[in-house]
Each structure stands twice: as structure tokens, then as C-alpha cells.
Design an enzyme around this catalytic site. Structure first.
Site, PDB file in Angstrom:
ATOM      1  N   GLU A   1      76.243 -66.281  12.285  1.00 46.21           N
ATOM      2  CA  GLU A   1      76.892 -65.893  13.453  1.00 46.21           C
ATOM      3  C   GLU A   1      76.703 -66.574  14.680  1.00 46.21           C
ATOM      4  O   GLU A   1      77.211 -66.180  15.801  1.00 46.21           O
ATOM      5  CB  GLU A   1      76.272 -64.381  13.568  1.00 46.21           C
ATOM      6  CG  GLU A   1      74.848 -64.374  13.849  1.00 46.21           C
ATOM      7  CD  GLU A   1      74.149 -62.994  13.431  1.00 46.21           C
ATOM      8  OE1 GLU A   1      74.738 -61.796  14.090  1.00 46.21           O
ATOM      9  OE2 GLU A   1      73.019 -62.758  13.353  1.00 46.21           O
TER      10      GLU A   1
ATOM     11  N   ASP B   1      79.593 -61.221  15.964  1.00 44.67           N
ATOM     12  CA  ASP B   1      78.958 -62.153  17.166  1.00 44.67           C
ATOM     13  C   ASP B   1      79.539 -63.775  17.160  1.00 44.67           C
ATOM     14  O   ASP B   1      79.664 -64.216  17.662  1.00 44.67           O
ATOM     15  CB  ASP B   1      77.380 -62.249  16.928  1.00 44.67           C
ATOM     16  CG  ASP B   1      76.476 -61.423  17.648  1.00 44.67           C
ATOM     17  OD1 ASP B   1      77.039 -60.813  18.709  1.00 44.67           O
ATOM     18  OD2 ASP B   1      75.423 -60.924  17.247  1.00 44.67           O
TER      19      ASP B   1
ATOM     20  N   CYS C   1      79.980 -58.950   6.652  1.00 47.00           N
ATOM     21  CA  CYS C   1      79.508 -57.807   7.110  1.00 47.00           C
ATOM     22  C   CYS C   1      80.049 -57.425   8.568  1.00 47.00           C
ATOM     23  O   CYS C   1      79.423 -56.475   8.812  1.00 47.00           O
ATOM     24  CB  CYS C   1      77.931 -57.728   6.942  1.00 47.00           C
ATOM     25  SG  CYS C   1      77.037 -58.913   7.868  1.00 47.00           S
TER      26      CYS C   1
END
Length: 577
Positions: free
Chosen positions: A437, A461, A508
Site C-alpha cells: 500500500e 492507501d 482488498c
């Protein structure tokens, strides 16, 4: 007069009915002074009000049907914690003593002070807790004024075509109205992550929030249409528009029934490519939604939610029981537990990482856990113990260099050695993965793939760090773009490299649950998605209707597109059938 209002869609579906304007007590109260000898009496009056609200919460929790118990428990527990916090159980008493004022005014002063503390919070979920604080205070005010929950008489005679229009609705209000089968509700305030929104989704009520002026502009008994998918309210629509929405309403109902049939279907493309669809959860109480979605695993258990909204830290035993519950509930299907992702805009009530000038770039996630070895070891021990009861995996958040991975593995080995010495069983071969991320992690991925068993791409992120955009900042939120060429190049590169190394890779973040991007991610080579349970069946349907032979070349062209129009054109073609 016909007009349209736009807000935030929080629960899908289309409702057509007549407006009922909900009246609510204001937290604006009178201020009056009391003689010093009446202070004790006023404090007792305040304590009786708090006790009454506690009783109301108990009654509310018991009154609902079992299929809503987990959602109700979530908000009731939050409201009870707010009520029991010294900020509201004790501070108003001190204000009564020092200001010699009435209880209502003391509660209002404390509310104003509390709401001011939310000004600097960026995280959307935590910012929505501001609404919970206000709703608890409104209940205390109502108790002080001798008011209570009352179902409007109109709902008792024609609830099925009634659309509630309110400045705001608490979760308690939503549950109060549920037995009368209201068609929908719309509010001026609220956000997508509020408890009210969560309850609306679990109740299956089309709902829109953040309309700003709906309560003022809509009249009692006016015909309105609520499009809970698009976030649109049509007031007093013309007959042709009304007929069109009745048709859309029928189509929506048919589609939802079709989707429910896909629960047990295997997710595979038309040309036989199998796809794993996992669910994201915050707490064990989310398991009912996971089971209803037909998810084949938990791709992201956000363990930090066990630590939030409380004054103390969860013990090893408490964490173990939470992880064990989920592991057993999934009956051998994978459960990926992300270690504590605290810091930045998610923090403990007391303690935790100190605020820095730029907390998003400060001591957070794995950086914080490695800096607090005792706290980290407690969590790792709990996860390892739970691994005995299911297919548990560990996910490390926000890794940026190999040293963090090495230190994490050392902490895991230490926890294993302690448990072994104590005779406690665990899965010695538990798999450990890392979240990609941060752009640095995506660029240096080959180094990480040598160490990790799997990887998960946290798109939320990754997008923010890549584009230097805080999506919670209204001034720049419109620049948050999952389709930015730099973002797509990073994501596609990570997927390609992981596949080549034979390491499972999952998306995710929010992109995984966006059905408009499902085929694009499939075209990049993604075979594992993890998302909110509410999005899973829609994504599964798109997977089942997809053909990789058609998707892959279009995805490659979109990745190379040099301007936005070409990019959107390829995306439209990807989703064309």
C-alpha cells in the site's frame, strides 16, 4: 413543483411513496441558574436521565429480532460506552456544580466541547462517531425533558408506502420504525459509515443521507422517489418519470432475487477461470453478513477495530476469542488477520502513537507495532493460538522495507517459542503475507516476494500515497482516482510479478468491490478479491458473465491509454456485456 436532491447513497434499492416529516428534539436548550442548595437535586435528576437511557438501550437490544442482533449490538455497545464515559457520566455533574446551571445546559456544554475534538479527525469511520455522540446526548436530553420513543400515528396505518424524511435519524430511530415496514428514509445529515447507514443496509431499506436541506424542502405527504443506488431523491415527479421508476423498481427487485441464487455458485468466468471472492470484516459480529454473501474466505480482518472506542487494550484472551470465533465460523476457509493498523487517523482513546505534523506518514501500522513489542507480542500470541481452530493467516500492514519483514518474523518466532514452552498449540506453519500500500513496496516487490507467503494490495492507501491526495479532504477528494495511469501501472505490475513468482495476490481495498473495475482487475491477472460482503454477489455475477479472451486485450489497451477519454472508452467496452 418537481425537483431533485442529491446525497450519499447508503443502501440500495428504489422506493416510491409519500413523505412523512420526522420531528426530533433539538439539543438547543434553555439555560437557567440554580441556587447552590439545589445542586444535589439537579445532579440526581441528571443521574436518573442517564439511568433511563441505559434502560432504553437494554430494552432496544432485547426488542429486535435475532437476525438483526449483531448490527444492533454494534451500535448499542458504542452508545453505551459513550454514555458510561466520564466525559458524559461525570463531567456534566462538575459543570452543574461549577456553573450552578440546569442539567440540560451542562450536558449541552459538554456536547459542544466533545464535538470540537472531532474537527481534526480524518478517518471517515471515526468521524462518523461524532454522530453517535450527538445521538446519545439527544437521548439524555429527551430523558431530562420527559420525552421518549414514540412511533408516529401515521406509521401505524400506512407504513408500507411511507418514506421518512428527517434532519437526522439515530440507529434507535431506524429500529423503532422497522416493525412498521417503512419504504425508505432520507436524512440531511449522516455518512456512508454511520451506524444508521449500516443498519439501513442490514434492514434492506433504500436510504440516502447528506441531502442537507431535504427536511426543509419536502412537504408532508408529498410523493417522492428514493433511488438508493444513485443517491437521488425525486420530489413530486411527473407521471412519466414515476412510471419509469416503477419499472426500475421492479427490475431491481428481480435482480436482487437473482443475485441471492448465486450465493452457492462457484465464481468462475465463462471460459473456466476460477476466482476467489473473500470478505473484509472489522469484528466477529460481521460473520452473519459474510455467510449470507457466500464468501469463500476472510481476505481482511481489520483487527484494529477490537482496539477502538475503548479506554483499555484488549487482552490476549479477548483477542484470542475474537479470532477463534471467526476462524471456527469459516470452517477451514482462509481467514487473513491484519495485525494492528493503528496510528494516523485511527488511534486509541488513550495512548497510542503520538500525533505528528503529518500522521499519515508517521508512526503507524507495522512501524508502531515494532516500536511497541509487548503490545505486538500479545496480538501475535492471540493470532497464533487461534490458528489451531482454522485456516488463519497473518497479514502485515504498511510494509516499506525488508527490515520490517525480518523484524516481524523474529517477533512471530518469539511468540511461537513462548507458546510452545507453555504447551499451547498453534499452527507452526502459519502463512505470513504483507500489504502493498506504499509505492516503495510496489517498486521493490521482488525483495518482498522472497520473504512472504502471499501479498494483499491495499488500494485505498496505495492511491492516496501515489497521488499525494487525502480523499477525506474535500478540497482535493475529487482528484482521488483509481484509474490514474500511475495507480494502474503499479497495481498491474504487482499482480503480474506475484503471479510470476507463484505467490497469491489479493486486492482488498475499495477497488475490489467496485463492479465497474472487476473485469479490468481480472484482465490484469487478479484471481483473488476481498471486499465488503454487501458487494460480493454483484461482483460474482460480473465474474460469471466474463470471458478472459475478451477482457485481457482490452485491459492491456486501457493500461496503455494516453488520455482519459480513451481510457473510459476501453472501460465502457470492458463492461459492455
Amino acid at each position: 413543483m418537481s425537483f431533485t436532491l442529491h446525497g450519499i447513497a447508503v443502501s440500495g434499492g428504489i422506493a416510491i411513496g409519500r413523505a412523512h416529516l420526522v420531528s426530533q428534539a433539538s439539543v438547543e436548550v434553555d439555560h437557567y441558574s440554580i441556587p447552590e442548595e439545589f445542586v444535589g437535586r439537579e445532579i440526581k435528576r441528571f443521574e436518573r436521565a442517564v439511568k433511563r437511557v441505559n434502560t432504553e438501550l437494554d430494552t432496544l437490544e432485547k426488542s429486535v429480532k435475532s437476525d438483526l442482533s449483531t448490527d444492533v449490538a454494534a451500535f448499542v455497545n458504542v452508545h453505551r460506552m459513550i454514555l458510561e464515559d466520564s466525559m458524559f457520566s461525570e463531567e456534566p455533574k462538575q459543570i452543574i456544580r461549577s456553573e450552578l446551571c440546569n442539567a440540560e445546559w451542562a450536558v449541552k456544554l459538554q456536547l459542544d466541547a466533545s464535538l470540537a475534538q472531532f474537527a481534526d479527525i480524518q478517518d471517515e469511520y471515526l468521524r462518523e462517531r461524532k454522530t453517535d455522540v450527538r445521538q446519545v446526548v439527544e437521548r439524555i436530553m429527551a430523558a431530562l425533558l420527559g420525552q421518549g420513543d414514540v412511533v408516529p400515528e401515521k406509521l401505524q396505518t400506512r407504513a408500507e408506502d411511507t418514506i421518512l424524511v428527517a434532519h437526522d435519524l439515530s440507529p434507535a430511530d431506524v429500529i423503532l420504525f422497522k416493525d412498521h415496514q417503512v419504504a425508505a428514509f432520507v436524512t440531511d445529515l449522516g455518512g456512508a459509515t454511520s451506524h444508521t447507514a449500516i443498519l439501513a443496509r442490514s434492514l434492506g431499506i433504500p436510504s440516502i443521507v447528506a441531502l442537507h436541506h431535504a427536511r426543509q424542502l419536502i412537504r408532508e405527504d408529498e410523493t417522492i422517489v428514493v433511488d438508493g443506488t444513485q443517491g437521488v431523491v425525486l420530489v413530486d415527479p411527473e407521471k412519466t418519470v414515476l412510471d419509469e421508476y416503477r419499472l426500475k423498481q421492479n427490475q431491481w427487485n428481480i435482480e436482487r432475487k437473482k443475485l441471492s441464487r448465486l450465493k452457492t455458485a462457484e465464481a468462475s468466468t465463462l471460459d473456466g477461470i476460477n476466482v476467489e471472492l473473500h470478505a473484509n470484516i472489522e469484528l466477529p459480529t460481521d460473520m452473519d453478513a459474510v455467510k449470507q454473501s457466500g464468501a469463500t474466505g476472510i481476505g481482511l480482518f481489520r483487527s484494529e477495530f477490537l482496539f477502538l472506542n475503548r479506554k483499555d487494550l484488549p487482552s490476549e484472551e479477548e483477542q484470542f476469542e475474537a479470532y477463534k470465533t471467526v476462524a471456527e465460523g469459516m470452517k477451514g476457509k482462509p481467514v487473513t488477520i491484519r495485525t494492528l493498523d493503528i496510528g494516523a487517523d485511527k488511534n486509541f482513546e488513550e495512548g497510542g502513537p503520538a500525533q505528528s505534523i503529518n500522521p499519515a506518514l508517521g508512526l503507524r501500522a507495522i512501524r508502531y507495532c515494532l516500536a511497541e513489542p509487548k503490545l505486538f507480542r500479545t496480538q501475535l500470541r492471540a493470532i497464533l493460538r487461534a490458528s489451531k481452530f482454522g485456516n488463519v493467516q497473518i497479514l502485515i500492514p504498511m510494509i516499506s522495507n525488508v527490515l520490517e519483514i525480518t523484524q516481524t518474523f523474529a517477533a512471530i518466532e518469539q511468540a511461537k517459542a513462548e507458546l510452545k514452552a507453555e504447551g499451547k498449540k498453534f499452527n507452526a506453519d502459519i502463512k505470513v503475507g504483507g500489504m502493498i500500500e506504499i509505492p516503495a513496496a510496489a517498486i521493490c516487490l521482488p525483495l518482498f516476494l522472497k520473504k512472504l507467503d502471499f501479498i494483499s494490495i491495499g488500494t485505498n492507501d496505495l492511491i492516496q500515497y501515489t497521488l499525494a491526495i487525502d480523499r477525506t479532504d474535500d478540497a482535493v477528494a475529487h482528484l482521488y482516482n483509481p484509474l490514474h495511469p500511475a495507480v494502474l501501472l503499479l497495481i498491474s505490475s504487482v499482480i503480474r510479478q506475484a503471479n510470476a513468482a507463484g505467490k497469491p495476490v489479493t486486492v482488498c481495498g475499495e477497488m475490489a468491490g467496485d463492479v465497474k473495475l472487476t473485469r479490468l482487475l481480472l484482465g490484469f491477472g487478479l484471481r483473488h478479491f476481498s471486499m465488503h460482503p454487501a458487494n460480493l454477489l454483484t461482483v460474482k455475477q460480473r465474474v460469471l458473465m466474463s470471458n478472459m479472451a475478451e477482457i485481457e486485450p482490452l485491459s492491456a489497451k486501457l493500461l496503455k491509454a494516453e488520455d482519459v477519454e480513451k481510457q473510459l472508452g476501453y472501460l465502457e467496452r470492458l463492461n459492455g456485456s
